[in-house]
Design a protein around this motif. Structure first.
Motif, PDB file in Angstrom:
ATOM      1  N   SER A 130      13.319  11.852 -30.080  1.00 49.60           N
ATOM      2  CA  SER A 130      12.147  11.909 -29.196  1.00 49.60           C
ATOM      3  C   SER A 130      11.328  10.625 -29.279  1.00 49.60           C
ATOM      4  O   SER A 130      10.149  10.642 -29.604  1.00 49.60           O
ATOM      5  CB  SER A 130      11.285  13.114 -29.561  1.00 49.60           C
ATOM      6  OG  SER A 130      10.992  13.101 -30.960  1.00 49.60           O
ATOM      7  N   THR A 133       8.090  10.391 -27.025  1.00 44.92           N
ATOM      8  CA  THR A 133       6.979  11.203 -27.517  1.00 44.92           C
ATOM      9  C   THR A 133       6.387  10.613 -28.785  1.00 44.92           C
ATOM     10  O   THR A 133       5.162  10.585 -28.964  1.00 44.92           O
ATOM     11  CB  THR A 133       7.437  12.645 -27.774  1.00 44.92           C
ATOM     12  OG1 THR A 133       7.975  13.181 -26.570  1.00 44.92           O
ATOM     13  CG2 THR A 133       6.283  13.514 -28.240  1.00 44.92           C
ATOM     14  N   THR A 138       5.045   9.924 -23.497  1.00 49.43           N
ATOM     15  CA  THR A 138       5.244  11.090 -22.636  1.00 49.43           C
ATOM     16  C   THR A 138       4.558  12.344 -23.175  1.00 49.43           C
ATOM     17  O   THR A 138       4.740  13.426 -22.629  1.00 49.43           O
ATOM     18  CB  THR A 138       6.746  11.378 -22.461  1.00 49.43           C
ATOM     19  OG1 THR A 138       7.338  11.573 -23.757  1.00 49.43           O
ATOM     20  CG2 THR A 138       7.447  10.225 -21.757  1.00 49.43           C
ATOM     21  N   GLY A 139       3.794  12.203 -24.217  1.00 45.96           N
ATOM     22  CA  GLY A 139       3.088  13.346 -24.775  1.00 45.96           C
ATOM     23  C   GLY A 139       2.238  12.915 -25.955  1.00 45.96           C
ATOM     24  O   GLY A 139       2.350  11.788 -26.448  1.00 45.96           O
ATOM     25  N   ASP A 140       1.380  13.827 -26.409  1.00 47.99           N
ATOM     26  CA  ASP A 140       0.520  13.543 -27.549  1.00 47.99           C
ATOM     27  C   ASP A 140       1.353  13.572 -28.823  1.00 47.99           C
ATOM     28  O   ASP A 140       2.024  14.560 -29.115  1.00 47.99           O
ATOM     29  CB  ASP A 140      -0.592  14.595 -27.613  1.00 47.99           C
ATOM     30  CG  ASP A 140      -1.638  14.263 -28.667  1.00 47.99           C
ATOM     31  OD1 ASP A 140      -1.479  13.237 -29.359  1.00 47.99           O
ATOM     32  OD2 ASP A 140      -2.606  15.034 -28.795  1.00 47.99           O
ATOM     33  N   ASN A 141       1.297  12.487 -29.595  1.00 49.19           N
ATOM     34  CA  ASN A 141       2.107  12.412 -30.808  1.00 49.19           C
ATOM     35  C   ASN A 141       1.330  12.804 -32.058  1.00 49.19           C
ATOM     36  O   ASN A 141       1.847  12.680 -33.172  1.00 49.19           O
ATOM     37  CB  ASN A 141       2.695  11.010 -30.981  1.00 49.19           C
ATOM     38  CG  ASN A 141       1.635   9.962 -31.307  1.00 49.19           C
ATOM     39  OD1 ASN A 141       0.430  10.228 -31.272  1.00 49.19           O
ATOM     40  ND2 ASN A 141       2.074   8.750 -31.615  1.00 49.19           N
ATOM     41  N   TRP A 146       7.036  16.450 -32.952  1.00 48.91           N
ATOM     42  CA  TRP A 146       8.247  15.687 -32.649  1.00 48.91           C
ATOM     43  C   TRP A 146       8.968  15.257 -33.922  1.00 48.91           C
ATOM     44  O   TRP A 146      10.153  14.944 -33.892  1.00 48.91           O
ATOM     45  CB  TRP A 146       7.882  14.447 -31.829  1.00 48.91           C
ATOM     46  CG  TRP A 146       6.772  13.639 -32.454  1.00 48.91           C
ATOM     47  CD1 TRP A 146       5.431  13.787 -32.248  1.00 48.91           C
ATOM     48  CD2 TRP A 146       6.909  12.584 -33.406  1.00 48.91           C
ATOM     49  NE1 TRP A 146       4.726  12.891 -33.017  1.00 48.91           N
ATOM     50  CE2 TRP A 146       5.606  12.135 -33.731  1.00 48.91           C
ATOM     51  CE3 TRP A 146       8.000  11.967 -34.013  1.00 48.91           C
ATOM     52  CZ2 TRP A 146       5.369  11.105 -34.636  1.00 48.91           C
ATOM     53  CZ3 TRP A 146       7.764  10.944 -34.908  1.00 48.91           C
ATOM     54  CH2 TRP A 146       6.457  10.523 -35.215  1.00 48.91           C
ATOM     55  N   ARG A 373       7.082  12.194 -16.459  1.00 49.78           N
ATOM     56  CA  ARG A 373       6.329  12.525 -17.675  1.00 49.78           C
ATOM     57  C   ARG A 373       5.487  11.330 -18.148  1.00 49.78           C
ATOM     58  O   ARG A 373       4.404  11.517 -18.717  1.00 49.78           O
ATOM     59  CB  ARG A 373       7.283  12.983 -18.774  1.00 49.78           C
ATOM     60  CG  ARG A 373       7.928  14.323 -18.480  1.00 49.78           C
ATOM     61  CD  ARG A 373       8.521  14.964 -19.723  1.00 49.78           C
ATOM     62  NE  ARG A 373       9.138  16.240 -19.407  1.00 49.78           N
ATOM     63  CZ  ARG A 373       8.472  17.383 -19.302  1.00 49.78           C
ATOM     64  NH1 ARG A 373       7.161  17.402 -19.471  1.00 49.78           N
ATOM     65  NH2 ARG A 373       9.118  18.502 -19.016  1.00 49.78           N
ATOM     66  N   HIS A 377       1.463  12.025 -18.520  1.00 46.68           N
ATOM     67  CA  HIS A 377       0.684  11.830 -19.742  1.00 46.68           C
ATOM     68  C   HIS A 377      -0.385  10.751 -19.554  1.00 46.68           C
ATOM     69  O   HIS A 377      -1.498  10.877 -20.087  1.00 46.68           O
ATOM     70  CB  HIS A 377       1.617  11.453 -20.896  1.00 46.68           C
ATOM     71  CG  HIS A 377       0.915  11.380 -22.217  1.00 46.68           C
ATOM     72  ND1 HIS A 377       0.222  12.440 -22.759  1.00 46.68           N
ATOM     73  CD2 HIS A 377       0.772  10.346 -23.110  1.00 46.68           C
ATOM     74  CE1 HIS A 377      -0.297  12.091 -23.916  1.00 46.68           C
ATOM     75  NE2 HIS A 377       0.012  10.831 -24.143  1.00 46.68           N
TER      76      HIS A 377
END
Length: 401
Positions: A130, A133, A138-141, A146, A373, A377
């Motif tokens: 991932s 990520t 593409t997202g909150d890490n 992840w 994505r 984000h």
């Protein structure tokens, strides 16, 4: 956009393009990816020793050139044009900034000069493959999901002090099969104090098994790592260092550099297609003389130039890096797809250069996207979604258009 470049930046572009043109040719890519390293070691030594590419964005005190992300983006645009297999992206755009941001003075002094001169290559390894990520693209890490977590899952770090032991696996590690140093994201502290940290692992560390994977894009070698009681050194001296924030900051800059590389891929595919339709005749005329073909090529040119402007803006302002990457990946996907179509039957041949560019574009979106994505984000981070609004990724998954 070229008008905004300095004379030195133009020289970087010209010198690198000339060097890669001399080392190119129909058999250059298959020969390079067929090596154990997955790239041409002799060419890498020239790129590192003569041109100093891995050290472009590193400080002079560590043997670097003291340049900015813009110069590294320029270099990566040229390597993207040539589809050059090399550890430049994994080493200079992903690993080196994290070492510079989190490493202790001793770690920086020991590692960064070797990265700058090309004698040490490095890669970022995250569990689950991932990477997008983990870099906050593409997202909150920050929740660390992840990287696994809890009592098991992902990669776990055990022990205290300067040496830890890592257990777990990481998939789709860019250049992970050949680099000399791995930056491994792992969970430390057990269940009660679970947190994500970065650890330094030597490429020849005991308990480390590296397997090169079959990838869609053979110019982007990927590997699976298995760590079984593998010794590791924490990156940095403070266990409370915010690895998630450092990863996200590095991710935004890396996104700009990746965007420039994708622009190079798209631009080269477009140029090669223009040359082909000028020479290919149908009904006694060059294919490129048909109005429908001209319109398609003009649309692609506008798309590529817009992505180039976005990439170099992001190199100067990394906050816009994820959006620039989304635009560049989309431009590369559409342009390389059109290149295959406009080459006709020969473009569908697996070994043809048009297909190589298409595989690079598709592989990059799988590794660093997908595009919707990235945009989703970025919009969430900018606060564009109010109460009751459905995020773009959720709408996409629900079939909303």
């Amino acid at each position: 956009m070229d008008a905004a470049l300095t004379a030195e930046q133009h020289e970087i572009r010209r010198t690198l393009r000339d060097l890669l043109a001399r080392h190119g040719g129909p058999g250059a890519i298959p020969a390079a990816v067929g090596t154990a390293e997955g790239y041409d070691p002799a060419l890498w030594r020239r790129l590192a020793g003569d041109l100093g590419l891995p050290g472009l964005a590193l400080a002079e005190e560590y043997g670097g050139a003291g340049c900015t992300a813009t110069e590294l983006a320029l270099a990566c645009e040229e390597t993207g044009r040539a589809l050059l297999p090399s550890p430049l992206l994994a080493t200079a755009a992903l690993a080196a900034p994290l070492i510079a941001a989190l490493g202790t003075p001793d770690q920086r002094a020991a590692l960064l000069p070797r990265i700058a001169d090309g004698t040490l290559t490095a890669a970022l390894a995250v569990p689950g493959g991932s990477l997008a990520t983990a870099l906050g693209l593409t997202g909150d890490n920050r929740d660390g999901a992840w990287a696994g977590g809890g009592r098991a899952g992902g990669i776990q770090a055990h022990g205290e002090g300067g040496e830890r032991r890592l257990y777990g696996e990481a998939d789709r590690v860019l250049d992970g099969h050949s680099v000399g140093l791995l930056l491994v994201a792992a969970h430390a502290g057990g269940y009660p104090r679970s947190r994500t940290q970065l650890f330094l692992v030597a490429g020849d560390a005991p308990g480390l098994t590296r397997t090169r994977l079959t990838a869609l894009d053979e110019t982007r070698p990927l590997a699976r790592l298995e760590l079984r009681d593998t010794p590791a050194e924490p990156l940095g001296a403070d266990d409370t260092a915010d690895a998630a924030a450092a990863l996200a900051a590095a991710g935004r800059t890396a996104a700009a550099i990746l965007a420039a590389e994708a622009v190079g891929t798209a631009a080269s595919a477009l140029e090669r297609t223009v040359e082909y339709v000028k020479a290919r005749e149908q009904f006694g005329r060059a294919v490129g003389s048909f109005q429908a073909v001209k319109h398609r090529l003009a649309d692609l040119y506008v798309r590529v130039e817009a992505a180039r402007s976005a990439a170099y803006h992001a190199a100067r302002d990394p906050e816009s890096g994820p959006l620039a990457l989304a635009q560049a990946l989309e431009a590369a996907r559409i342009t390389t797809g059109e290149a295959v179509q406009l080459h006709g039957g020969i473009g569908f041949t697996w070994e043809h250069e048009a297909h190589r560019y298409l595989k690079r574009a598709a592989g990059d979106e799988l590794l660093f996207g997908p595009v919707h994505r990235l945009r989703d984000h970025a919009a969430e981070r900018a606060g564009l979604f109010g109460p009751g609004r459905m995020p773009l990724a959720a709408a996409h998954g629900a079939g909303v258009r």
